[in-house]
Design an enzyme around this catalytic site. Structure first.
Site, PDB file in Angstrom:
ATOM      1  N   LYS A  37      10.186  27.262 -28.638  1.00  0.00           N
ATOM      2  CA  LYS A  37      10.865  28.074 -27.615  1.00  0.00           C
ATOM      3  C   LYS A  37      10.134  29.397 -27.371  1.00  0.00           C
ATOM      4  O   LYS A  37       9.900  29.780 -26.235  1.00  0.00           O
ATOM      5  CB  LYS A  37      12.320  28.381 -28.042  1.00  0.00           C
ATOM      6  CG  LYS A  37      13.180  27.148 -28.246  1.00  0.00           C
ATOM      7  CD  LYS A  37      14.608  27.511 -28.624  1.00  0.00           C
ATOM      8  CE  LYS A  37      14.739  28.256 -29.947  1.00  0.00           C
ATOM      9  NZ  LYS A  37      14.251  27.500 -31.125  1.00  0.00           N
ATOM     10  N   ARG A 112      23.529  29.588 -29.362  1.00  0.00           N
ATOM     11  CA  ARG A 112      23.292  28.745 -30.538  1.00  0.00           C
ATOM     12  C   ARG A 112      24.530  27.926 -30.889  1.00  0.00           C
ATOM     13  O   ARG A 112      24.495  27.122 -31.813  1.00  0.00           O
ATOM     14  CB  ARG A 112      22.941  29.586 -31.757  1.00  0.00           C
ATOM     15  CG  ARG A 112      21.558  30.212 -31.750  1.00  0.00           C
ATOM     16  CD  ARG A 112      20.471  29.218 -32.112  1.00  0.00           C
ATOM     17  NE  ARG A 112      19.653  29.543 -33.249  1.00  0.00           N
ATOM     18  CZ  ARG A 112      18.604  30.354 -33.253  1.00  0.00           C
ATOM     19  NH1 ARG A 112      18.250  30.995 -32.156  1.00  0.00           N
ATOM     20  NH2 ARG A 112      17.905  30.526 -34.337  1.00  0.00           N
ATOM     21  N   ARG A 151       3.645  28.765 -39.277  1.00  0.00           N
ATOM     22  CA  ARG A 151       3.792  29.794 -38.218  1.00  0.00           C
ATOM     23  C   ARG A 151       3.433  31.190 -38.727  1.00  0.00           C
ATOM     24  O   ARG A 151       3.808  31.594 -39.825  1.00  0.00           O
ATOM     25  CB  ARG A 151       5.238  29.793 -37.714  1.00  0.00           C
ATOM     26  CG  ARG A 151       5.533  30.935 -36.745  1.00  0.00           C
ATOM     27  CD  ARG A 151       6.772  30.697 -35.923  1.00  0.00           C
ATOM     28  NE  ARG A 151       7.993  30.700 -36.699  1.00  0.00           N
ATOM     29  CZ  ARG A 151       9.202  30.463 -36.177  1.00  0.00           C
ATOM     30  NH1 ARG A 151       9.322  30.172 -34.894  1.00  0.00           N
ATOM     31  NH2 ARG A 151      10.259  30.474 -36.942  1.00  0.00           N
ATOM     32  N   ARG A 184       7.154  34.919 -41.416  1.00  0.00           N
ATOM     33  CA  ARG A 184       8.564  35.312 -41.538  1.00  0.00           C
ATOM     34  C   ARG A 184       9.128  34.861 -42.883  1.00  0.00           C
ATOM     35  O   ARG A 184       8.829  33.758 -43.338  1.00  0.00           O
ATOM     36  CB  ARG A 184       9.380  34.676 -40.403  1.00  0.00           C
ATOM     37  CG  ARG A 184       9.153  35.327 -39.064  1.00  0.00           C
ATOM     38  CD  ARG A 184       9.747  34.575 -37.899  1.00  0.00           C
ATOM     39  NE  ARG A 184      11.083  34.007 -38.106  1.00  0.00           N
ATOM     40  CZ  ARG A 184      11.778  33.386 -37.160  1.00  0.00           C
ATOM     41  NH1 ARG A 184      11.273  33.252 -35.939  1.00  0.00           N
ATOM     42  NH2 ARG A 184      12.962  32.892 -37.415  1.00  0.00           N
ATOM     43  N   ARG A 195      18.094  26.520 -42.739  1.00  0.00           N
ATOM     44  CA  ARG A 195      18.260  26.750 -41.295  1.00  0.00           C
ATOM     45  C   ARG A 195      18.476  25.436 -40.559  1.00  0.00           C
ATOM     46  O   ARG A 195      19.344  25.339 -39.694  1.00  0.00           O
ATOM     47  CB  ARG A 195      17.018  27.452 -40.733  1.00  0.00           C
ATOM     48  CG  ARG A 195      16.954  28.913 -41.125  1.00  0.00           C
ATOM     49  CD  ARG A 195      15.558  29.458 -40.961  1.00  0.00           C
ATOM     50  NE  ARG A 195      15.134  29.593 -39.594  1.00  0.00           N
ATOM     51  CZ  ARG A 195      13.867  29.679 -39.206  1.00  0.00           C
ATOM     52  NH1 ARG A 195      12.890  29.612 -40.111  1.00  0.00           N
ATOM     53  NH2 ARG A 195      13.557  29.818 -37.953  1.00  0.00           N
TER      54      ARG A 195
HETATM   55  P1  ADP Z   1      10.766  28.497 -31.918  1.00  0.00           P
HETATM   56  O1  ADP Z   1      10.720  29.784 -31.111  1.00  0.00           O
HETATM   57  O2  ADP Z   1      11.448  27.387 -31.181  1.00  0.00           O
HETATM   58  O3  ADP Z   1      11.323  28.683 -33.297  1.00  0.00           O
HETATM   59  P2  ADP Z   1       7.850  28.768 -31.950  1.00  0.00           P
HETATM   60  O4  ADP Z   1       7.501  28.923 -30.489  1.00  0.00           O
HETATM   61  O5  ADP Z   1       7.794  29.978 -32.797  1.00  0.00           O
HETATM   62  O6  ADP Z   1       9.272  28.008 -32.103  1.00  0.00           O
HETATM   63  O7  ADP Z   1       6.886  27.623 -32.533  1.00  0.00           O
HETATM   64  C1  ADP Z   1       6.968  27.241 -33.884  1.00  0.00           C
HETATM   65  C2  ADP Z   1       5.559  26.964 -34.413  1.00  0.00           C
HETATM   66  O8  ADP Z   1       5.058  25.791 -33.768  1.00  0.00           O
HETATM   67  C3  ADP Z   1       4.559  28.089 -34.118  1.00  0.00           C
HETATM   68  O9  ADP Z   1       3.705  28.212 -35.217  1.00  0.00           O
HETATM   69  C4  ADP Z   1       3.837  27.604 -32.874  1.00  0.00           C
HETATM   70  O10 ADP Z   1       2.498  28.118 -32.806  1.00  0.00           O
HETATM   71  C5  ADP Z   1       3.840  26.100 -33.053  1.00  0.00           C
HETATM   72  N1  ADP Z   1       3.922  25.343 -31.801  1.00  0.00           N
HETATM   73  C6  ADP Z   1       4.597  25.712 -30.657  1.00  0.00           C
HETATM   74  N2  ADP Z   1       4.474  24.756 -29.708  1.00  0.00           N
HETATM   75  C7  ADP Z   1       3.722  23.763 -30.263  1.00  0.00           C
HETATM   76  C8  ADP Z   1       3.251  22.485 -29.780  1.00  0.00           C
HETATM   77  N3  ADP Z   1       3.536  22.047 -28.552  1.00  0.00           N
HETATM   78  N4  ADP Z   1       2.520  21.738 -30.635  1.00  0.00           N
HETATM   79  C9  ADP Z   1       2.238  22.172 -31.892  1.00  0.00           C
HETATM   80  N5  ADP Z   1       2.641  23.347 -32.406  1.00  0.00           N
HETATM   81  C10 ADP Z   1       3.391  24.146 -31.594  1.00  0.00           C
HETATM   82  P1  AMP Z   2      15.022  32.659 -34.349  1.00  0.00           P
HETATM   83  O1  AMP Z   2      13.981  33.725 -34.244  1.00  0.00           O
HETATM   84  O2  AMP Z   2      15.573  32.242 -33.022  1.00  0.00           O
HETATM   85  O3  AMP Z   2      14.566  31.497 -35.205  1.00  0.00           O
HETATM   86  O4  AMP Z   2      16.249  33.331 -35.120  1.00  0.00           O
HETATM   87  C1  AMP Z   2      16.096  33.830 -36.434  1.00  0.00           C
HETATM   88  C2  AMP Z   2      17.481  34.021 -37.059  1.00  0.00           C
HETATM   89  O5  AMP Z   2      18.213  35.011 -36.316  1.00  0.00           O
HETATM   90  C3  AMP Z   2      18.371  32.779 -37.042  1.00  0.00           C
HETATM   91  O6  AMP Z   2      18.118  31.909 -38.144  1.00  0.00           O
HETATM   92  C4  AMP Z   2      19.763  33.428 -37.124  1.00  0.00           C
HETATM   93  O7  AMP Z   2      20.040  33.896 -38.438  1.00  0.00           O
HETATM   94  C5  AMP Z   2      19.584  34.656 -36.221  1.00  0.00           C
HETATM   95  N1  AMP Z   2      19.901  34.352 -34.822  1.00  0.00           N
HETATM   96  C6  AMP Z   2      19.046  34.332 -33.762  1.00  0.00           C
HETATM   97  N2  AMP Z   2      19.700  34.035 -32.624  1.00  0.00           N
HETATM   98  C7  AMP Z   2      20.993  33.839 -32.955  1.00  0.00           C
HETATM   99  C8  AMP Z   2      22.169  33.484 -32.240  1.00  0.00           C
HETATM  100  N3  AMP Z   2      22.141  33.247 -30.904  1.00  0.00           N
HETATM  101  N4  AMP Z   2      23.330  33.375 -32.920  1.00  0.00           N
HETATM  102  C9  AMP Z   2      23.389  33.626 -34.228  1.00  0.00           C
HETATM  103  N5  AMP Z   2      22.326  33.945 -34.990  1.00  0.00           N
HETATM  104  C10 AMP Z   2      21.132  34.054 -34.358  1.00  0.00           C
END
Ligand code: ADP
Ligand code: AMP
Length: 244
Positions: A37, A112, A151, A184, A195
């Site tokens: 995302k 969420r 990541r 992270r 998670r």
């Molecule tokens: P989210 O915001 O949904 O938690 P991220 O955008 O941070 O996910 O992506 C999670 C990990 O996967 C990151 O390390 C990112 O670089 C990698 N990633 C994102 N899109 C792809 C893809 N299409 N194929 C492989 N790896 C990806």
């Molecule tokens: P994310 O960066 O989206 O993976 O979010 C990291 C953490 O922030 C999650 O595991 C939750 O603990 C908190 N968080 C982010 N967005 C929300 C949401 N919409 N509702 C509740 N907790 C959230």
């Protein structure tokens, strides 16, 4: 960011969204933790001229700045749990009241759960708006752990990288803003499992929420980053009347 804890306007009853001008396009980007995302929101928000609003980024900024909101959120984030809705929804609505949101928003990590989805719909309706489309980046659960554990994100803006799939040009440095990359704490294996265990059920309910309203658009997230971007762009452009 300004913490809203301690002030007490009821959620959704006095939404500041659209106070200055009507809200524009609203895109809700759905996907499991690690689905991509943030990666896609960064690309598409620029291409579509939308404000990228990521609740995870807002919480991490609050934790970094040691605000009261950050203190509350950190305990939940460290356990891989969702931060309570009262706190989260209030923070989100405050963010959506900022001027840059008037052009339209790309939501990443919110809603969420269905309570958050309801609160969003209600606040948007009060501002004369609604969700245009909810693209859902589908990635098998078995791929998510590898994505999360590889990541790295940047200190300045949270730009995401991956050790194998999307490495930075220079190890440990963000290509975009030059800030340091870090892993992270909630991407450690134990928290990743927590998670996924705690959040995938609620995600399924949110997916059903938007499917029931005819707004869901599933996209295959197993493709490379550029391929996923193209699919998402085509879906969003069609739903919002954006020119390609
Ligand atoms: P989210 O915001 O949904 O938690 P991220 O955008 O941070 O996910 O992506 C999670 C990990 O996967 C990151 O390390 C990112 O670089 C990698 N990633 C994102 N899109 C792809 C893809 N299409 N194929 C492989 N790896 C990806
Ligand atoms: P994310 O960066 O989206 O993976 O979010 C990291 C953490 O922030 C999650 O595991 C939750 O603990 C908190 N968080 C982010 N967005 C929300 C949401 N919409 N509702 C509740 N907790 C959230």
């Amino acid at each position: 960011m300004t913490s809203s804890i301690g002030r007490d306007s009821p959620i959704g009853s006095s939404s500041p969204i659209g106070r200055n001008s009507p809200i524009g396009r609203v895109v809700v980007l759905l996907g499991a933790p690690g689905a991509g995302k943030g990666t896609q929101a960064q690309i598409l928000s620029k291409r579509l001229g939308l404000a990228h609003v990521a609740t995870g980024d807002l919480f991490r900024a609050a934790v970094r700045d040691e605000t009261p909101l950050g203190t509350v959120a950190k305990a939940y984030m460290d356990r891989g749990e969702l931060v309570p809705d009262t706190v989260t929804i209030k923070m989100l609505l405050e963010r959506l009241s900022k001027p840059d949101a008037a052009a339209g928003i790309l939501l990443d990590g919110f809603p969420r759960n269905t309570a958050q989805a309801d609160a969003l719909d209600k606040a948007l309706a009060e501002a004369g708006g609604s969700v245009d489309i909810a693209p859902y980046i589908e990635v098998p659960e078995s791929d998510l752990v590898a994505r999360l554990s590889g990541r790295w994100i940047c200190r300045a803006e949270g730009h995401p990288y991956h050790e194998q799939a999307n490495p930075p040009l220079v190890a440990g440095v963000c290509d975009i803003d030059g800030s340091e990359l870090y892993q992270r704490t909630d991407d450690q294996p134990a928290t990743v499992q927590a998670r996924l265990r705690q959040q995938l059920g609620a995600l399924a309910e949110v997916v059903a929420y938007y499917r029931d309203r005819g707004l869901l658009k599933p996209v295959d997230g197993r493709r490379g980053i550029d391929g996923v971007s193209e699919d998402l762009f085509a879906s969003i452009a069609a739903a919002t009347g954006t020119q390609g």
